[in-house]
Design an enzyme around this catalytic site. Structure first.
Site, PDB file in Angstrom:
ATOM      1  N   ARG A 293      -5.878   5.531   6.881  1.00  0.00           N
ATOM      2  CA  ARG A 293      -4.547   4.766   6.949  1.00  0.00           C
ATOM      3  C   ARG A 293      -4.328   3.740   6.036  1.00  0.00           C
ATOM      4  NH1 ARG A 293      -4.452   5.099  13.791  1.00  0.00           N
ATOM      5  NH2 ARG A 293      -3.960   7.315  13.743  1.00  0.00           N
ATOM      6  N   TYR A 437       2.706  11.165   8.259  1.00  0.00           N
ATOM      7  CA  TYR A 437       1.427  11.772   8.479  1.00  0.00           C
ATOM      8  C   TYR A 437       0.260  10.602   8.734  1.00  0.00           C
ATOM      9  CZ  TYR A 437       0.801  11.649   3.000  1.00  0.00           C
ATOM     10  OH  TYR A 437       0.910  11.309   1.892  1.00  0.00           O
ATOM     11  N   GLU A 438      -0.804  11.052   9.248  1.00  0.00           N
ATOM     12  CA  GLU A 438      -1.917   9.923   9.386  1.00  0.00           C
ATOM     13  C   GLU A 438      -1.626   9.269  10.642  1.00  0.00           C
ATOM     14  OE1 GLU A 438      -4.427  10.988   7.682  1.00  0.00           O
ATOM     15  OE2 GLU A 438      -5.566   9.648   9.105  1.00  0.00           O
ATOM     16  N   GLY A 439      -1.069   9.885  11.447  1.00  0.00           N
ATOM     17  CA  GLY A 439      -0.452   9.204  12.781  1.00  0.00           C
ATOM     18  C   GLY A 439       0.968   8.582  12.314  1.00  0.00           C
ATOM     19  N   GLN A 444       1.136   4.156  15.089  1.00  0.00           N
ATOM     20  CA  GLN A 444       0.131   3.109  14.611  1.00  0.00           C
ATOM     21  C   GLN A 444       0.735   1.807  15.275  1.00  0.00           C
ATOM     22  OE1 GLN A 444      -1.795   3.426  11.959  1.00  0.00           O
ATOM     23  NE2 GLN A 444      -1.115   5.579  11.994  1.00  0.00           N
TER      24      GLN A 444
END
Lengths: 596, 596
Positions: A293, A437-439, A444
């Protein structure tokens, strides 16, 4: 679009704000100021000279899948070979596996350069670093011996195979299965989507880290295991051996980062090995989550810097209309558009957001280093808490910021901003994925509120606020900074009150968690950046008072700080008011009534 | 991406808020409520059935230039033929030239549908309407007789040839020349860029309106003339005759609206005729500017609606995670994501911005009708002032809004939002041009402050504020609306004070014009929309109190109004604080210091 690493600002942040050399000394990694600067200068040459020139074409050419083989854009394979050969790939890797063990406080600057030069190119190596972290922490000795060195050097690349068509944010829904075999291996079957670098032609082997369920696994997230499933199974001599039964079924057609292959990966009873304990896959993924992240946050930062550079260059060259206070360039047909206040507003917004974010990136990188490298267990734990609090802010705020800054870049170019050859619109398209992406950034924000704020009743956030408040106190008596310090101090007080209100609201009604999350994260980020801008102004004032030979540089810092506080920080007010609007007005609408 | 025209909301706005039938009766155009609704229903069928299905492919296929010929995407030519044959092209054209003379208050709804169905397709016909306006007002009888009817029917299309490589915002710099000939015609030579529909294969002739300089023209904007330069010179029998010496030199590769050809047009001594007086070209362009900018505003609105529809559909179908207050759909593997407060926040932001903007669009359309159609000269003049004040807000705010709403659409889709086949990212790419063309949004904001606000010392804006304030007073005593009315009334008071401050600041320092412009325009728009949402709430409350059979529809209006005031309107605070930050912090930075 040429790209030049912002070395002067990076040195300001690393040395003048965060004492990178002292940090390295305490970590005991043998890096001094000269070495750090030397590495960053070489890094800048690599990013600007080898990577950035590939970026525009990579967007036009994209990736292509033919007979199961993915070809990456022209030049990527060669640049990647140099990246490996010159040791850039192994910069942060563990020393005991051939890595160079650079601290994040230095490495982040190089990674930001890569993102600014070509996000597509960086995607391949970024995920490899995540795989290294997971394998290093959770892999068996055998797996490490077979795969880790090659991943650290970058000869082999890694992927993260999480998402399935029905399981994105919600990994509880994933269906890929792993059947244990007599020899201790597993046969992995299932289909994964959105796998960055799932297939490509830049590395000789690809090591997939795959989330899957064992036959007797409990339902939901407690039944997920992590498996290492290589494209070629490592032979005894360390070369790529037998071809595994997995393949790329398709590549996605995307809005941007077209030079990065985004693959559907099909695992057809592919051979894999468990990484970590059975059913502990999510915990293993958490190991790399902070790093991943943080890296995505840097993508927003790097693209923001690239967009600012492009916009500034154009604003100084493009002649159009005369200044509002009269002719500025009488020898020219018109004035350069940088004379217009609204163009300056866009440029300064870019500059203040990018440089402000760079300070927060460095602060966070330092914490990430201390999680492993601080001397006492207590200090390591404290750094872990601080990093955990900041990571969702870095990921979400930087990537929203990158998109905004790229959009300002397009706007400064006027109609030309919309034309592909100028490169500005590509930055908008490339950066848009970083918010997803990546959450997603919504996820977040939920993480920030639910785990980080409510998780400890606001204790860690209070500590952070107190730290910044002390910094304000320290500058409050200096005439040149008193006004700025009081603005920041007032916001910190407001932030403390707001935090208390948010916690109380979320405890009263769980819907408030999701109703306040994004606005509270944004609010927090704007106030944090104000704190960093005050620090930057203070160090600039120090340098000016000491009679620095770079007066213009430090004066610019003071101007940027002033601009940020006067014209960007007010956004915090809107986020505060909006989140105080509460959850009720979100939840009242009947689902069917949205369609009216 | 399917698209359905939001007919129910359009009827609410047209009839329940703005009494479209009464308006038409006063204009004397023979349209009653039934006829209006019938036309909009047919329009919705055309937009959804004939135009929308072409949009996704048009983005993939794009336009192609070969041997000077431009081919448009599959289906465009056939759909355009239907558009002409079914009379859609002539909807707003002057009756005496074969048009149907529909008022803008009705036509805008159809045009919004076209924008939502396919912005690329709409570009071709939108510019033709602008050409009709200019030719109708300024053209000679001969030119009108030869060209106007064909443009009104849509058999021939029109373009606006303004921009040159060195002359975008600053038309004073343009170089295209027009040499008078003995027969009263001109030979036009020069190169124009960014010409939408400059060459295409959907109409049998293309009529270019070209800005150029006559040989003895004064320098700057006072030496610009408008010329009609057709691709084929009209023959005596009204058919396309001799091919003129102009050609498409290239088409641009763009971020979006790839189905619309954006051409470099080369005029090589092409035959043209003056439209209006020599050196009065800019004044002639002003004739169509209000209309053109209004249309671009509608592009933001239409795309916003399309993005909202896409996001809503996905949010109701996509199952992922469980609600914060517990399981909502126990029979499913997960809850539809519309249960999550943050997803609702995005959807309601889309809905409240789009529907709020639609009210402002209708209000503005009504003024545009009254400019020509009001009974008294005084009323026509008043409408002209009101429209002039609102047009830059409509253009800039709606297009910024469209981009934001499209981006929310991408975000709701998560990773799928980034994938082309889902259609959401195309809406972001398509809408990005609307913030740039027809005067960048920064130019709109300058126009708003400099011409519209400072031009009359704030008189027209005061009148608008007073009108809205009276509307608040009218609802202040109704218990259900008192709270909303007081919020809006407070903002109106704040707006009045802020207007006074902005005028004083701009009179003190001309740089404040550009320093406050964008924030003041945005502030104004958010407060205006609050006023419209109060009106919508009031009409909804009326209907509920009258026992309407559509209680759910009106209840949703009340919810949306509440949401807007609580969670969107706070953005006004940030814009207010930011603009009060002033010009000094923008102008202080030395030009060279930006690069540090």
């Amino acid at each position: 679009m040429s790209y030049q690493a912002p070395l002067r600002d990076m040195r300001f942040v690393l040395h003048e704000l965060f004492d990178a050399a002292g940090h390295c000394e305490r970590l005991g990694n043998g890096l001094d100021r000269e070495l750090i600067d030397g590495v960053l200068e070489e890094a800048a040459v690599f990013a600007a000279g080898e990577v950035a020139p590939l970026n525009r074409n990579s967007d036009e050419e994209g990736c292509h899948l033919e007979n199961g083989q993915v070809s990456t854009p022209k030049g990527f394979a060669e640049a990647y070979r140099q990246y490996v050969d010159n040791g850039w790939a192994s910069m942060t890797g563990p020393v005991e596996h051939g890595g160079q063990g650079f601290p994040q406080l230095v490495a982040f600057a190089f990674h930001e350069m890569l993102m600014g030069a070509s996000l597509s190119f960086r995607v391949y190596s970024g995920l490899t670093e995540g795989a290294v972290l997971a394998l290093h922490k959770h892999g068996s000795e055998t797996l490490k011996q077979q795969y880790l060195g090659k991943l650290v050097s970058g000869q082999w690349t890694g992927t993260m195979c999480l998402t399935e068509p029905q399981a994105g944010t919600d990994l509880a829904l994933l269906r890929t299965r792993a059947e244990p075999q007599a020899d201790g291996s597993y046969r992995v079957s299932g289909s994964k989507i959105f796998i960055s670098g799932g297939e490509q032609d830049i590395s000789e082997n690809i090591v997939h880290l795959v989330l899957a369920r064992l036959p007797d696994a409990p339902a939901g997230v407690k039944g997920i295991s992590l498996l290492l499933v290589p494209k070629f199974i490592a032979a005894a001599d360390g070369t790529p051996g037998e071809r595994n039964t997995l393949s790329c079924g398709a590549i996605e057609h995307k809005m941007g980062i077209k030079g990065a292959s985004t693959c559907v990966m099909n695992f057809d009873g592919a051979t894999g090995w468990l990484v970590g304990e059975a059913n502990q896959g999510l915990a293993c993924m958490f190991t790399m989550m902070n790093d991943a992240r943080f890296q995505v946050g840097l993508q927003g930062l790097g693209i923001g810097e690239a967009a600012f550079q492009g916009a500034l260059r154009y604003a100084r060259e493009r002649l159009q209309s005369r200044g509002l206070a009269g002719v500025q360039a009488p020898d020219k047909a018109a004035d350069p558009i940088i004379v217009h206040p609204d163009v300056r507003r866009m440029l300064l917004t870019q500059k203040a957001l990018v440089e402000g974010s760079r300070m927060l990136a460095a602060y966070t990188a330092r914490q990430l280093d201390l999680v492993h490298g601080a001397e006492s267990a207590e200090a390591r734990k404290a750094a872990g808490k601080r990093a955990a609090l900041l990571i969702p802010i870095v990921k979400a705020f930087f990537t929203d910021m990158g998109q905004e800054v790229a959009s300002h870049g397009v706007q400064v170019y006027g109609g030309h901003g919309f034309i592909r050859e100028w490169g500005m619109e590509q930055l908008m398209r490339d950066s848009r994925i970083t918010q997803l992406y990546e959450g997603t950034n919504g996820i977040q924000a939920l993480d920030y509120i639910r785990r980080k704020l409510l998780g400890d009743g606001g204790a860690e956030l209070s500590a952070l606020q107190a730290e910044f408040s002390q910094l304000c106190d320290a500058e409050a008596d200096r005439r040149a900074l008193a006004q700025m310090a009081s603005v920041v101090q007032a916001r910190l007080g407001e932030w403390r009150e707001l935090s208390t209100e948010v916690i109380a609201a979320c405890q009263r009604d769980p819907q408030e968690i999701g109703a306040t999350s994004v606005d509270f994260l944004q609010y927090s980020a704007y106030v944090l950046l104000a704190g960093f801008w005050l620090q930057a102004a203070a160090r600039a004032q120090d340098a000016l008072e000491a009679g620095s030979g770079e007066a213009a540089f430090y004066q610019a810092k003071l101007h940027s700080a002033e601009f940020y506080l006067r014209r960007v920080l007010p956004r915090a007010s809107a986020h505060r008011e909006a989140l105080l609007g509460g959850a009720q007005c979100l939840m009242a609408m009947d689902e069917d009534s949205f369609a009216f």
